[in-house]
Enzyme design. Sequence first.
Site, PDB file in Angstrom:
ATOM      1  N   ASP A  11      21.772  15.893  57.216  1.00  0.00           N
ATOM      2  CA  ASP A  11      21.273  15.922  55.840  1.00  0.00           C
ATOM      3  C   ASP A  11      19.857  15.364  55.883  1.00  0.00           C
ATOM      4  OD1 ASP A  11      20.574  15.488  53.219  1.00  0.00           O
ATOM      5  OD2 ASP A  11      22.308  14.228  52.718  1.00  0.00           O
ATOM      6  N   TRP A  47      24.447   8.156  50.412  1.00  0.00           N
ATOM      7  CA  TRP A  47      24.598   9.621  50.472  1.00  0.00           C
ATOM      8  C   TRP A  47      25.528  10.023  51.595  1.00  0.00           C
ATOM      9  CZ3 TRP A  47      23.826  11.938  46.226  1.00  0.00           C
ATOM     10  CH2 TRP A  47      22.839  11.503  45.340  1.00  0.00           C
ATOM     11  N   LYS A  74      12.281  16.865  47.017  1.00  0.00           N
ATOM     12  CA  LYS A  74      11.523  15.684  47.440  1.00  0.00           C
ATOM     13  C   LYS A  74      10.257  16.119  48.171  1.00  0.00           C
ATOM     14  CE  LYS A  74      16.032  13.693  47.766  1.00  0.00           C
ATOM     15  NZ  LYS A  74      16.079  12.846  46.579  1.00  0.00           N
TER      16      LYS A  74
HETATM   17  N1  PMP Z   1      21.398  13.488  50.402  1.00  0.00           N
HETATM   18  C1  PMP Z   1      20.314  12.702  50.302  1.00  0.00           C
HETATM   19  C2  PMP Z   1      19.819  12.000  51.516  1.00  0.00           C
HETATM   20  C3  PMP Z   1      19.671  12.559  49.065  1.00  0.00           C
HETATM   21  O1  PMP Z   1      18.599  11.775  48.966  1.00  0.00           O
HETATM   22  C4  PMP Z   1      20.158  13.244  47.938  1.00  0.00           C
HETATM   23  C5  PMP Z   1      19.479  13.185  46.590  1.00  0.00           C
HETATM   24  N2  PMP Z   1      18.749  12.102  46.286  1.00  0.00           N
HETATM   25  C6  PMP Z   1      21.313  14.032  48.084  1.00  0.00           C
HETATM   26  C7  PMP Z   1      21.886  14.138  49.319  1.00  0.00           C
HETATM   27  C8  PMP Z   1      21.882  14.775  46.923  1.00  0.00           C
HETATM   28  O2  PMP Z   1      21.040  15.818  46.654  1.00  0.00           O
HETATM   29  P1  PMP Z   1      21.202  16.781  45.399  1.00  0.00           P
HETATM   30  O3  PMP Z   1      20.841  16.006  44.199  1.00  0.00           O
HETATM   31  O4  PMP Z   1      20.228  17.875  45.744  1.00  0.00           O
HETATM   32  O5  PMP Z   1      22.607  17.268  45.388  1.00  0.00           O
END
Ligand code: PMP
Length: 366
Positions: free
Chosen positions: A175, A105, A199
């Site tokens: 994040d 991510w 989550k």
């Molecule tokens: N950052 C992290 C740490 C994540 O775990 C996720 C989703 N699993 C995201 C960003 C992306 O999130 P979204 O699907 O809400 O765009």
Amino acid sequence: MTTIHRVFNFAAGPAVMPVPVLEEMQRDLLALPGVGISIFEISHRSKEFEAILAQAEADIRTLASIPGNYRVLFLQGGASLQFSMVPMNLLDAGATADYIDTGSWAEKAIKEAKKVGNVHVAASTKADNYSRIPSAPEIRLTGGAAYVHMTSNNTIEGTEWKTIPSTGDLPLVSDTSSDMFSRPIDVAKHALIYAGAQKNMGPAGLTLVIIREDLLERSKARAQSLPTMMNYAVHAENKSLYNTPPAVAVYATGLVMKWLIAQGGLAAIAAVNERKAAKLYAEIDRSGFYRGTAAKDSRSLMNVTFRLPSEELEKTFVQDATAAGLDGLKGHRAVGGMRASIYNAFPEAGVDALVSFMQDFERRRG
Ligand code: PMP
């Protein structure tokens, strides 16, 4: 009467929600008490919805002890849109943003920031398959950087920062999608915090942004060039009601915040989370049949990643676990293996059931 059967849901997100919250939503689905309109139907301009939004914000502020000079924004587009909004609002032409690369991510955040401006990767653990969090001396920050970006919990790799890195005067952007509200968070050490709700907070569709007020000046200076919907200052000025917010997700998240407060708040839920994770890691470390993929000092309390001796066995493990009512244990397609996501609302009984299943599986297949 039909009986409702819920499996243990280890999914990484969208993920398990507290049962009392789901029950309350079900009870009030046709009409919010005293309102007579469903949350699915209510106008976002009604005073009743404004009160729901304000209460959700108040409870978020209480839970995380958010200082008065921070704004709480309820946005959409997921954490993925924040990968773009952060640099679009905060990264000046000619300036550099520092990114700490701790997982898939973080990599995606870097990719989007590079489309906007200069990016310096201040540290990366990619060479170690992102199995650990970098140590303080490994992090090389740029003097005068526009901000430093980190990922507090790496959902796919199962690692988590144990302490917030020190960035001096540089604004820290985090994040926190997969560990928000799983433990106390020192908001004052951050300039901006963002997280997708799906989550630890509620259903998908809502993205929480907590931003220090002085950063809004950077957004205001870009009012002419930034698309309106991408501008943090616009959302702050309009109290997250510039356009139609995800009303159901805001409402549900508000109920989860109330549930969290009733559990005793972040320190109390962190103690439960530590206990749940410790049980699983103890089983992983017990015999050598299972192998944890994250370095011990970087292990996530939210996403527990592990492997079995062969991919063949891993496939059987997932199949047998699913049949036993333990759902969603297959690791992210990018890394393989197993991943047990055990967010706040994941019941401890589910952790105990997985530990028993692991012991039984090893006896049968080990
Ligand atoms: N950052 C992290 C740490 C994540 O775990 C996720 C989703 N699993 C995201 C960003 C992306 O999130 P979204 O699907 O809400 O765009």
